[in-house]
Design a protein around this motif. Structure first.
Motif, short mmCIF file in Angstrom:
data_model
loop_
_atom_site.label_atom_id
_atom_site.label_comp_id
_atom_site.label_asym_id
_atom_site.label_seq_id
_atom_site.Cartn_x
_atom_site.Cartn_y
_atom_site.Cartn_z
N LEU A 142 -28.85 15.62 35.40
CA LEU A 142 -28.98 14.47 36.48
C LEU A 142 -30.13 13.91 36.16
CD1 LEU A 142 -26.80 15.93 39.62
CD2 LEU A 142 -26.10 14.53 37.40
N ASP A 188 -25.54 10.83 35.04
CA ASP A 188 -25.34 12.27 34.40
C ASP A 188 -25.48 11.94 32.77
OD1 ASP A 188 -24.68 14.62 33.39
OD2 ASP A 188 -23.07 15.02 34.89
N ARG A 245 -25.03 14.42 30.45
CA ARG A 245 -24.64 15.80 29.71
C ARG A 245 -24.19 15.23 28.44
NH1 ARG A 245 -20.75 14.06 33.49
NH2 ARG A 245 -18.46 14.27 32.75
#
Length: 428
Positions: free
Chosen positions: A361, A375, A377
Motif C-alpha cells: 500500500l 495498492d 500488489r
C-alpha cells in the motif's frame, strides 16, 4: 478544536478520522513511537511535537518558534533522541531569484547597453515590480542562517538545540537521515539549484560534511554549463535504501546514486520522462522488498499548476531490477471528478507519499484530492483501495493535503499546507 467530533464530514472510503488538531499548516509529519513531529510552513511556527498515544485525544507537548519571519522550518526527521529540522527561505523558487539578480542585471545591461529599469528587471525575473525590493535586499544579505538544526529530544517536552549546520543558497529543503548520515538537499555557493550534501552525524552535535553530488551542469563555479534553468534542473531530495540513494530531480527525472563509499557518491541509474510530462519529479521511493517478483520503485510528481489539456501530476511505478535499463511499467492518476474541490482553486494533483513501505500500500497526498491509498500488489495495474478528502480549513477554498505518515499501528497522519492535523484509521 482538539477532537474530530464537531468537524464536517469528509469524503472518505474505508477511512475514518479518529482525532484532529487545528494546528498551523505543515510541510511534513513524521511519527516515532507515541509522538508526531510536524514541520510548519510559515513563521513564527517552526516545529510542533504532538503526543498521539491516544489518537482520539492528541495533545501538543512542545513547540519550537522561529526568530525570523523570512524563513521556515517545514521539514523534520527523528532518529532516536535526535531531531533534525531545516531552515529555508519560504517561497524558495521566488527567493532563489535573488541569487540570480546580479547576473540578470548584467545580462540586461549588455543587451540594452544601459542600466535596466526596475520594471525591466522585474519582467526578466518574472516577478511583480513590488517584489523587486525584497529580492534586492536578499541579494545583498544572502541567507546566513540557511541550513539545518539538530536537537536533543531526550526530554520530549523541551527540545534542546545542539547544532546548527550552515549550508548555502536559500537553505535546506527536504532531506533524509539515519543514525550515521544526513542526506541534505540544499543550495551551495557556486552551484545552480539544490544539490546533495552528505553529512556525517554520528556525533550529532558536530555534523561534518563528507561529500557532494550534483547533476551535470550544476557546478557553475567549476565551469560547468547548465543543462537547464536552476529552478527546474536540480535535486529535490534523495532517500537511502541500502547502499543507494534514490533521488527526485525535478525536470531531470530520477537518479540512483551509489553511496557504498559515502565519500565518493556516483550515479548508477537514471530515467527522465520530461518532456512531455508537465510536472516535476518530487519523490523516489525504492521498495525494499520484491512485489510480484519485481524490484520496484514508486515515483511521485508534484502538481505545480494547471495545464489545460494535460493530465495532472500523478504517481509512476518502475521496474528497477536492471539499473542500466530502468523500465516505466505503470502510472496512477486521479480524476478531478474524484474530489469536490479540484476546480475551486488551489493545487490539484500528486505531491508526496509516505517515505517508507512495508507491504504493497502506498499512501499518497493529492493536494485538493486529499489522501489516496493505492495498492501496487500488481505493479502493472495500481489500484486505489481507499481515500480521505478533508473539508477546507482556515478560510481556504480547498483542502491542500500536503504530507502523510503511517505509524507502526497502521494509523495514518495527515497535514494540510494551510491548517489542520488529522489522525485516521483505515479499514483496509
Amino acid at each position: 478544536m482538539d477532537t474530530a467530533a464537531a468537524l464536517p464530514s469528509p469524503t472518505a472510503h474505508r477511512v475514518k478520522r479518529l482525532g484532529h488538531l487545528d494546528l498551523p499548516g505543515a510541510g511534513q509529519v513524521v511519527v516515532q513511537g507515541d509522538h508526531a513531529f510536524l514541520g510548519h510552513m510559515e513563521a513564527p511556527h517552526g516545529t510542533t511535537i504532538v503526543d498521539v498515544s491516544d489518537p482520539r485525544k492528541p495533545r501538543v507537548v512542545a513547540e519550537i518558534k522561529l526568530e525570523d519571519v523570512h524563513e521556515h522550518s517545514h521539514k523534520v526527521r527523528v532518529v532516536g533522541d535526535i531531531m533534525y529540522t531545516n531552515l529555508e527561505r519560504p517561497s524558495r523558487r521566488f527567493a532563489a531569484k535573488a541569487m540570480r539578480l546580479a547576473q540578470t542585471r548584467a545580462e540586461l545591461e549588455k543587451t540594452l547597453r544601459r542600466a535596466p529599469t526596475g520594471a525591466e528587471l522585474a519582467a526578466k525575473l518574472k516577478i511583480k515590480d513590488s517584489e523587486l525590493p525584497q529580492l534586492e535586499e536578499w541579494s545583498r544579505t544572502g541567507f546566513p542562517r540557511g541550513g539545518f538544526r539538530v536537537w536533543n529530544i531526550s526530554d520530549i517536552t523541551k527540545p534542546k538545540l545542539i547544532a546548527h549546520a550552515k549550508t548555502g543558497g536559500v537553505g535546506v529543503h527536504r532531506f533524509d537521515v539515519d543514525a550515521n548520515y544526513a542526506y541534505i538537499s540544499t543550495g551551495m555557493e557556486g552551484y545552480g539549484g539544490n544539490i546533495l550534501v552528505n553529512f556525517d552525524v554520528r556525533n550529532p552535535a558536530r555534523p561534518e560534511e563528507v561529500s557532494r553530488w550534483w547533476l551535470p551542469g550544476q557546478h557553475l563555479a567549476g565551469g560547468e554549463t547548465p543543462e537547464g534553468p536552476s529552478d527546474a534542473w536540480h535535486l529535490h531530495h534523495a532517500m537511502r535504501c541500502g547502499d543507494q540513494l534514490w533521488a527526485g530531480c525535478f525536470y531531470a527525472g530520477l537518479r540512483v546514486i551509489d553511496v557504498s563509499d559515502i565519500r565518493k557518491p556516483r550515479t548508477v541509474g537514471s530515467y527522465n520522462y520530461h518532456p512531455p510530462v508537465a510536472d516535476p519529479t518530487h519523490t523516489v521511493l525504492r521498495v525494499p522488498h520484491k512485489i510480484a517478483g519485481r524490484d520496484i520503485a514508486v515515483v511521485m510528481d508534484e502538481a505545480h499548476g494547471r495545464y489545460h489539456g494535460r493530465s495532472p501530476a500523478g504517481m509512476w511505478v518502475f521496474d528497477v531490477g536492471n539499473l542500466d535499463r530502468i523500465q516505466l511499467i505503470s502510472h496512477f492518476q486521479v480524476s478531478e471528478l474524484d474530489t469536490p474541490w479540484a476546480r475551486k482553486g488551489g493545487r490539484f494533483g500528486a505531491h508526496q507519499f509516505q517515505e517508507h513501505i512495508e507491504g504493497t500500500l502506498v499512501y499518497c497526498t493529492w493536494f485538493s484530492g486529499g489522501l489516496r491509498i493505492v495498492d501496487i500488489r500488481v505493479p502493472l495495474s495500481p489500484e486505489e483501495v481507499g481515500w480521505y478528502i478533508p473539508e477546507p480549513c482556515g478560510g481556504q477554498p480547498t483542502p491542500q493535503t500536503n504530507d502523510v505518515e503511517v505509524d507502526a499501528r497502521g494509523l495514518v497522519y495527515l497535514v494540510d499546507r494551510h491548517c489542520g492535523f488529522d489522525i485516521l484509521e483505515t479499514g483496509i
